[in-house]
Design a protein around this motif. Structure first.
Motif, PDB file in Angstrom:
ATOM      1  N   UNK A   1      99.707 110.362   5.471  1.00  0.00           N
ATOM      2  CA  UNK A   1      98.523 110.689   4.655  1.00  0.00           C
ATOM      3  C   UNK A   1      97.599 109.474   4.547  1.00  0.00           C
ATOM      4  N   UNK A   2      98.181 108.334   4.265  1.00  0.00           N
ATOM      5  CA  UNK A   2      97.374 107.111   4.135  1.00  0.00           C
ATOM      6  C   UNK A   2      96.634 106.801   5.435  1.00  0.00           C
ATOM      7  N   UNK A   3      97.318 106.939   6.564  1.00  0.00           N
ATOM      8  CA  UNK A   3      96.683 106.643   7.858  1.00  0.00           C
ATOM      9  C   UNK A   3      95.602 107.649   8.210  1.00  0.00           C
ATOM     10  N   UNK A   4      95.865 108.942   7.936  1.00  0.00           N
ATOM     11  CA  UNK A   4      94.853 109.970   8.230  1.00  0.00           C
ATOM     12  C   UNK A   4      93.579 109.717   7.438  1.00  0.00           C
ATOM     13  N   UNK A   5      93.739 109.410   6.161  1.00  0.00           N
ATOM     14  CA  UNK A   5      92.569 109.167   5.305  1.00  0.00           C
ATOM     15  C   UNK A   5      91.779 107.958   5.789  1.00  0.00           C
ATOM     16  N   UNK A   6      92.489 106.900   6.173  1.00  0.00           N
ATOM     17  CA  UNK A   6      91.820 105.685   6.645  1.00  0.00           C
ATOM     18  C   UNK A   6      91.152 105.915   8.000  1.00  0.00           C
ATOM     19  N   UNK A   7      91.830 106.615   8.905  1.00  0.00           N
ATOM     20  CA  UNK A   7      91.261 106.900  10.226  1.00  0.00           C
ATOM     21  C   UNK A   7      89.979 107.710  10.111  1.00  0.00           C
ATOM     22  N   UNK A   8      89.999 108.750   9.282  1.00  0.00           N
ATOM     23  CA  UNK A   8      88.818 109.612   9.145  1.00  0.00           C
ATOM     24  C   UNK A   8      87.687 108.901   8.424  1.00  0.00           C
ATOM     25  N   UNK A   9      88.046 107.990   7.511  1.00  0.00           N
ATOM     26  CA  UNK A   9      87.018 107.203   6.831  1.00  0.00           C
ATOM     27  C   UNK A   9      86.308 106.279   7.816  1.00  0.00           C
ATOM     28  N   UNK A  10      87.076 105.645   8.703  1.00  0.00           N
ATOM     29  CA  UNK A  10      86.501 104.754   9.721  1.00  0.00           C
ATOM     30  C   UNK A  10      85.604 105.526  10.693  1.00  0.00           C
ATOM     31  N   UNK A  11      86.019 106.730  11.077  1.00  0.00           N
ATOM     32  CA  UNK A  11      85.207 107.552  11.966  1.00  0.00           C
ATOM     33  C   UNK A  11      83.890 107.932  11.307  1.00  0.00           C
TER      34      UNK A  11
ATOM     35  N   UNK B   1      82.321 106.251   8.973  1.00  0.00           N
ATOM     36  CA  UNK B   1      81.476 105.056   8.879  1.00  0.00           C
ATOM     37  C   UNK B   1      80.797 104.755  10.205  1.00  0.00           C
ATOM     38  N   UNK B   2      81.492 104.986  11.327  1.00  0.00           N
ATOM     39  CA  UNK B   2      80.909 104.758  12.653  1.00  0.00           C
ATOM     40  C   UNK B   2      79.770 105.724  12.935  1.00  0.00           C
ATOM     41  N   UNK B   3      79.934 106.991  12.448  1.00  0.00           N
ATOM     42  CA  UNK B   3      78.871 107.984  12.641  1.00  0.00           C
ATOM     43  C   UNK B   3      77.591 107.558  11.918  1.00  0.00           C
ATOM     44  N   UNK B   4      77.781 106.920  10.757  1.00  0.00           N
ATOM     45  CA  UNK B   4      76.613 106.474   9.974  1.00  0.00           C
ATOM     46  C   UNK B   4      75.927 105.297  10.634  1.00  0.00           C
TER      47      UNK B   4
END
Length: 510
Positions: A495-505, A507-510
Motif C-alpha cells: 500500500x505504501x509503495x503504490x501510494x508513493x508510486x502513483x504520487x510520483x507519476x 507529479x511528473x504529469x504536472x
C-alpha cells in the motif's frame, strides 16, 4: 465444462480445492489422530509464537495511524467526483455482518463466564476484579484490535480496483508493488492459496462454534431425543446452505445487501429485548466501568504474554482471536474493499473500525452483562453448567431464565441463522472472486463457483463437529492465520509503495 471453467484461475482453484478435499476426508476417516495432531499444533502456535500475533496486531494499528495522518488518507477510492456506491446504513450493515457471525451471540453470552472462571493477570476467580475484567475482555478481543487487522487488505484491494482500475480482487494482485512479476507467478499463487485456506479455516471455526449450539437449542425447544443430535446438526447446516446459497446466487446487491440489512434489524431487536428483560441499569453500570478498564489497560492487554507464568489465558484466548481475525483478514479485505467504492481511505478505515467495534461491544455489553448478572447473583451457576455440559447447556440455561423462553430460543436461532448466513455469503463471494481470472468491479463471480465454496464450508464443518470441542475449531483459525501474518505485512508495504508510486507519476504529469 470447458466454457464453465474458462474464467477460472485453475492454478489457484484446483490445488486449493484438492487440498481442502483431502483435509476433509482425513478428518472424516481419522478423527482421533487428526484431533491429536491439531492439539499439538495449536499448543505450539499459541505458546511459542503468541508474541508474533501480538506484534502483528500492534503493526496493524501503526499502519492505520500512519495512513490516517498522512496526506494519502484523503484519497478517494474511485473517481474524484464519485459518490459512495452504497448508502451508509447498508455499507455498515454489510461490513459488520460480514465480519461477525453466530459466534458474536454465542460467545457474547459465554465468553465472560469463561473469563470469570479463569481470569487473566492471576486474578482470583469469581472475585470482584475478575467480574469486571470478564465483562470488558470480550470487548477487547472483538474491538478495535480485531477490526484494525482488516485495514491493510481493505485499502490495498479497494485502491487496486477503484484507483488503479485493475480487474481483480485477488490479494496477490494487491501485493504487486512488493512481489512485482512474481505476483503473476508461483509466489502470487501461493498467496492466493493461503487466502483460500484462511477463509475456509475462519468460517469453519464460526460454523463449528454455531451449529452444535443451535442444534441443541432446536432439540430442547421441540423435545427431540439426544440420539438424533447429529441428524439435527446436519439439518441445521442444510438450512444454512439453503439460506446463503439463495443469497449468494442472487449476488451482492439483491442477496447479500438485503440479508445484511435484515440481519442488523433482527440482531438489535434481540439485544434490545435482553437489555429490557435483564438488569438494565446494572448492565449500563458494568459497561461504563468496562470502558474505563478498556482505556486504561489497552496497552497492557495488547502485550500480555505472561512470560513467567503458564500463559494459558493469553494463548487460549487472545492469541486464538488474533489468529482468527488474521484468517478473516483476506475475506474482509476483499469484501469491504469491493463495497467501498466512492469513499476515502480514511473514511473506510475508521468507518469499519468504529462501527464494527461499536456493534461487537454492544453485543458483549448486553449478552455478557446478563450472563455475569445471572452468575454473580446466584440465579444460575453458569460456570458449573459450562464446565459440565458445554456451550449448549450454558446457552439453554441462560435462555430459560427469560420470559417465554422457548420463543426466545427460536428467536435466537433465527438471529444466528441469518448472522452466519451473511458471513458465509461474503466468504463464498470472495473465494469465488479469488479463483476467477478477471473480475471488474461491476461483475460478480460465477454463481456455481460461489455455491460450491459455500457447500464446502458445511462439509468441512461437519468434520470439525465429528472431532468435537471448542479447541478443535480454535486450532483451525490459528493454523490458517499464522502464514497470513507474512501476507499482512506485505500488504502494508505494498500500500505504501503504490501510494508513493502513483504520487510520483502524478507529479511528473504536472
Amino acid at each position: 465444462m470447458k466454457k464453465l471453467f474458462e474464467n477460472i484461475e485453475k492454478k489457484i482453484f484446483i490445488p486449493a480445492f484438492l487440498v481442502l478435499i483431502v483435509l476433509t476426508l482425513t478428518i472424516y476417516l481419522f478423527p482421533g489422530q487428526v484431533n491429536g495432531v491439531i492439539s499439538i499444533l495449536f499448543s505450539f502456535c499459541t505458546h511459542e509464537l503468541g508474541w508474533l500475533f501480538m506484534l502483528t496486531c500492534l503493526a496493524s494499528f501503526g499502519f492505520m495511524i500512519w495512513l490516517t495522518f498522512s496526506k494519502y488518507g484523503k484519497i478517494k477510492l474511485g473517481n474524484k467526483d464519485e459518490k459512495p456506491q452504497y448508502n451508509n446504513l447498508s455499507w455498515i450493515a454489510m461490513l459488520f455482518t460480514a465480519g461477525v457471525g453466530t459466534s458474536i451471540v454465542i460467545l457474547g453470552f459465554l465468553e465472560p463466564i469463561y473469563y470469570v472462571s479463569a481470569p487473566p493477570f492471576d486474578l482470583e476467580p469469581f472475585s470482584n476484579a475478575a467480574y469486571e475484567y470478564a465483562h470488558m475482555y470480550g470487548q477487547f478481543h472483538w474491538g478495535f484490535s480485531a477490526w484494525a487487522f482488516y485495514n491493510p487488505a481493505i485499502v490495498a484491494i479497494a485502491y487496486v480496483m477503484y484507483v488503479r482500475k485493475e480487474n481483480s480482487i485477488r490479494l496477490s494482485n494487491a501485493c504487486r508493488s512488493v512481489l512485482h512479476k512474481k505476483s503473476d507467478g508461483w509466489l502470487g499463487h501461493i498467496v492466493d492459496i493461503l487466502v483460500v485456506f484462511g477463509i475456509v479455516g475462519s468460517i469453519s471455526t464460526s460454523l463449528g462454534i454455531g451449529a452444535p449450539v443451535l442444534s441443541d437449542i432446536i432439540r430442547e425447544v421441540f423435545g427431540i431425543p439426544a440420539q438424533y443430535d447429529f441428524t439435527v446438526k446436519i439439518i441445521v447446516l442444510i438450512i444454512w446452505v439453503l439460506i446463503f446459497g439463495t443469497s449468494v446466487y442472487l449476488g451482492l446487491d439483491k442477496g447479500i445487501q438485503r440479508l445484511s440489512n435484515i440481519n442488523v434489524v433482527l440482531a438489535f431487536i434481540f439485544m434490545g429485548l435482553i437489555l429490557l428483560i435483564g438488569p438494565t441499569m446494572q448492565i449500563f453500570k458494568m459497561e461504563v466501568n468496562s470502558i474505563g478498564l478498556y482505556a486504561s489497560d489497552f496497552i497492557k492487554m495488547s502485550t500480555y504474554t505472561d512470560p513467567f507464568g503458564e500463559g494459558k489465558f493469553s494463548s487460549e484466548w487472545t492469541v486464538f482471536y488474533w489468529g482468527w481475525w488474521i484468517a478473516f483478514m483476506p475475506m474482509m479485505g476483499m469484501f469491504v474493499g469491493k463495497i467501498s467504492r466512492g469513499r476515502t481511505i480514511k473514511n473506510v478505515m475508521w468507518g469499519q473500525l468504529l462501527w464494527g467495534t461499536l456493534g461487537c461491544c454492544c453485543s458483549f455489553m448486553i449478552f455478557g452483562g446478563y450472563s455475569l448478572y445471572l452468575q454473580q447473583s446466584g440465579k444460575v451457576d453458569l460456570a458449573t453448567i459450562l464446565a459440565e455440559e458445554g456451550n449448549s447447556g450454558a446457552i439453554i440455561a441462560i435462555l430459560q431464565t427469560l420470559p417465554m423462553s422457548k420463543i426466545m430460543m427460536l428467536f435466537l436461532c433465527i438471529v444466528c441463522f441469518v448472522y452466519l448466513a451473511t458471513t458465509i455469503d461474503s466468504c463464498a463471494y470472495v473465494l469465488a472472486g479469488t479463483t476467477t481470472k478477471r473480475l471488474s468491479y461491476k461483475e460478480d463471480p460465477a454463481r456455481w463457483n460461489r455455491i460450491l465454496w459455500a457447500v464446502l464450508f458445511c462439509v468441512l464443518s461437519i468434520g470439525l463437529m465429528i472431532i468435537g470441542g471448542l479447541e478443535a475449531v480454535k486450532t483451525i483459525s490459528v493454523l490458517t492465520g499464522l502464514p497470513l501474518i507474512a501476507v499482512l505485512i506485505v500488504l502494508m508495504v505494498s500500500v505504501k509503495r503504490m501510494l508513493k508510486e502513483d504520487e510520483e507519476k502524478e507529479e511528473k504529469r504536472k
